[in-house]
Design an enzyme around this catalytic site. Sequence first.
Site, PDB file in Angstrom:
ATOM      1  N   CYS A 337     -25.662 -71.111  35.063  1.00 26.03           N
ATOM      2  CA  CYS A 337     -24.785 -71.825  34.967  1.00 26.03           C
ATOM      3  C   CYS A 337     -23.232 -72.018  34.132  1.00 26.03           C
ATOM      4  CB  CYS A 337     -24.447 -72.501  37.113  1.00 26.03           C
ATOM      5  SG  CYS A 337     -26.417 -71.889  37.771  1.00 26.03           S
ATOM      6  N   ARG A 366     -38.746 -69.845  33.201  1.00 21.67           N
ATOM      7  CA  ARG A 366     -39.042 -70.804  34.176  1.00 21.67           C
ATOM      8  C   ARG A 366     -39.918 -70.851  33.845  1.00 21.67           C
ATOM      9  NH1 ARG A 366     -35.257 -71.406  39.640  1.00 21.67           N
ATOM     10  NH2 ARG A 366     -33.182 -70.900  39.091  1.00 21.67           N
ATOM     11  N   GLN A 384     -31.043 -62.443  37.436  1.00 21.24           N
ATOM     12  CA  GLN A 384     -30.667 -62.700  38.631  1.00 21.24           C
ATOM     13  C   GLN A 384     -29.439 -62.146  39.191  1.00 21.24           C
ATOM     14  OE1 GLN A 384     -30.235 -66.919  38.565  1.00 21.24           O
ATOM     15  NE2 GLN A 384     -31.604 -67.189  40.066  1.00 21.24           N
ATOM     16  N   ASP A 386     -26.850 -63.447  39.941  1.00 24.44           N
ATOM     17  CA  ASP A 386     -26.135 -64.804  39.839  1.00 24.44           C
ATOM     18  C   ASP A 386     -24.213 -64.359  39.289  1.00 24.44           C
ATOM     19  OD1 ASP A 386     -25.950 -67.604  39.946  1.00 24.44           O
ATOM     20  OD2 ASP A 386     -27.029 -67.374  38.313  1.00 24.44           O
ATOM     21  N   HIS A 388     -20.772 -67.228  39.593  1.00 19.01           N
ATOM     22  CA  HIS A 388     -20.044 -68.472  40.036  1.00 19.01           C
ATOM     23  C   HIS A 388     -18.720 -68.634  40.078  1.00 19.01           C
ATOM     24  CE1 HIS A 388     -23.403 -69.315  37.937  1.00 19.01           C
ATOM     25  NE2 HIS A 388     -23.959 -70.197  38.226  1.00 19.01           N
ATOM     26  N   LYS A 468     -24.955 -76.026  51.568  1.00 15.72           N
ATOM     27  CA  LYS A 468     -24.980 -74.889  50.623  1.00 15.72           C
ATOM     28  C   LYS A 468     -25.226 -74.276  51.913  1.00 15.72           C
ATOM     29  CE  LYS A 468     -30.056 -75.865  49.936  1.00 15.72           C
ATOM     30  NZ  LYS A 468     -30.979 -76.236  48.079  1.00 15.72           N
ATOM     31  N   HIS A 514     -22.051 -71.461  43.512  1.00 18.10           N
ATOM     32  CA  HIS A 514     -22.836 -70.493  42.982  1.00 18.10           C
ATOM     33  C   HIS A 514     -23.205 -69.485  43.569  1.00 18.10           C
ATOM     34  CE1 HIS A 514     -23.993 -74.090  39.492  1.00 18.10           C
ATOM     35  NE2 HIS A 514     -23.320 -74.705  40.800  1.00 18.10           N
TER      36      HIS A 514
HETATM   37 ZN    ZN Z   1     -24.945 -71.180  39.083  1.00 13.58          ZN
END
Ligand code: ZN
Length: 639
Positions: A337, A366, A384, A386, A388, A468, A514
């Site tokens: 992000c 992680r 991911q 991912d 945004h 969310k 997200h």
């Molecule tokens: Zn994010």
Amino acid sequence: MISIELPDGSRREFDAPVTVAQVAASIGSGLAKAALAGRVTQDGQPRVVDTSFVIDRDMPLAIVTDKDADGLEVIRHSTAHLLAYAVKELFPDAQVTIGPVIENGFFYDFSYKRPFTPEDLAAIEAKMAELARKDEKVERRVLPRDEAVAYFKGIGEHYKAEIIAGIPSNEDVSLYREGAFEDLCRGPHVPSTGRLKHFKLMKVAGAYWRGDHRNEMLQRIYGTAWATKDELQQHLHMLEEAEKRDHRKLGRELDLFHIDEHAPGLVFWHPRGWTLWQNVEQYMRRVYRDNGYQEVKGPQILDKSLWEKTGHWDNYRDNMFTTESEKREYALKPMNCPGHVLIFSSAMRSYRDLPLRYGEFGQCHRNEPSGSMHGIMRVRGFTQDDGHIFCTEDHILDECVAYTTLLQKVYADFGFTEIIYKVATRPEHRVGSDALWDKAEFAVMEAMRRSGCEFIVSPGDGAFYGPKIEYTLKDALGRQWQCGTMQVDFNTAERLGGEYVTESSGRAHPVMLHRAIIGSFERFIGILIEQHAGALPAWLAPVQVDVLNITEAQADYAAEVVKSLQKQGLRVESDLRNEKINYKIRQHSMQKVPYILVVGDKEKANGTVAVRARGNRDLGVMPLADFSTLIAKDIAAKT
Ligand SMILES: [Zn+2]
Ligand SMILES: [Zn+2]
């Protein structure tokens, strides 16, 4: 007079205090027999209580039976006690510690001088059945804390004594007895051991006392328990199926990937596994492209100061891999992000640019405990899909609707049609005004309604920065995997200084959405492998066609077939070894390749191929051009 309100709205009145069991009996003898516990509401709080619980003032009550999720929980919890009881009968010098309910069952940790063997487990399970048949009453008593500590010390249960000593000294504790066995417990429990019928012990594993590796290693026995014999059998069948489909086993057999001691929790993708990955990635790349996303790529290692701004350095540092260079500290990104905010902020943005959608195949690391790793499903390094979306609060609704439609299509393409939708709303500690939350919560729920999705609301489970939606898919074995997520975020862009010029030439921080559809590629590919039991549909299969010749005389023709299909863009391999054709067919069938083409003299003379589809389906001999059409259709249909 005590007035008890039942779930159907009717009331029962009693002259004196009554137990849950007595209320059940007053309703009917069937219910009296079925009652496992009661659910009362006291001071506005619902709680599950024993059937011996005494109701001494007006309150709502529901009789809990094994048809009730709370009832199943009581059964599992009580079965954990039964396990401890059986262990103490067979191994009197074992000490009991804790035994919580977990998904589908329970475990109990024991201190014992050696690990329990499979033979021990069988004996313990038989003893549990024997004790259950005795149908002993489960009775509760309450002791002041210090008396309870002394009691457990007296019977040599030092772990129990230690647990109770941790409870405030002015509190009473409750103990539950069945036959010769008494355990510290808050309850509730089934009224007697005879109610426990459908259980099985699964395995034993080591576990440290209080989860700390400096403490003694305990023996953890896992079990499963169900309300009916059918449910138990279904569950055991599911586990058996899951074992056959285990992605770690299939990953080895199909030569897709491996995990190596040199990089714990990280994946080495082999050629076929990486081809599968690429198939997923190329598909998801088209999803980005066709739905208004711009693909971006941020760096892997970012300066500490950025993670200080996001709060990760203070709150999440133990989970980040860090490094340094030229006296500066860095962290491997645990999320994508902030990188996207920096890309957003690299130029002056106008309200006219919004919504602005970035998508990345973002690799994150992680630092999670090596013990929690599971094949490629739980790893330390993952990628991911991912995305945004930078937008205004007015965009949230439309974006959520578009995203949900997209997610449904993607899941269906991968073979998943059942999705569970959950909306998580404002938690107690949060940023943003109530008006903003009202608007955002309405938007995510309205998006669910417009998408025709039935959804569950979990109040208070949203992030501090916004509500969310969680999207959980169900696989072929009925297992649930949360993969998709859509999180509204009022905070991150502001925190990192992201802003745009508004219509009235002012400045504002964008709302950030997200979103990920498949989530971690590693985990999703693991799910895909298990969903399809390794027999991936043609569009995903690393090798789509295997061409086998019967004898040396057709080797050149087999090579021609391969070349022609490769020209069509297919992933084709051949096996020209001088081996018996049946042996070759068997070997390639085990690799779960969608199509095997066999060519002999006749096929060579006629320009045809003998087609065998996966699962031993003989599709007969056909011109090569017809096979090309057939597989092209199969790939396009994604079946
Ligand atoms: Zn994010
Ligand atoms: Zn208990």
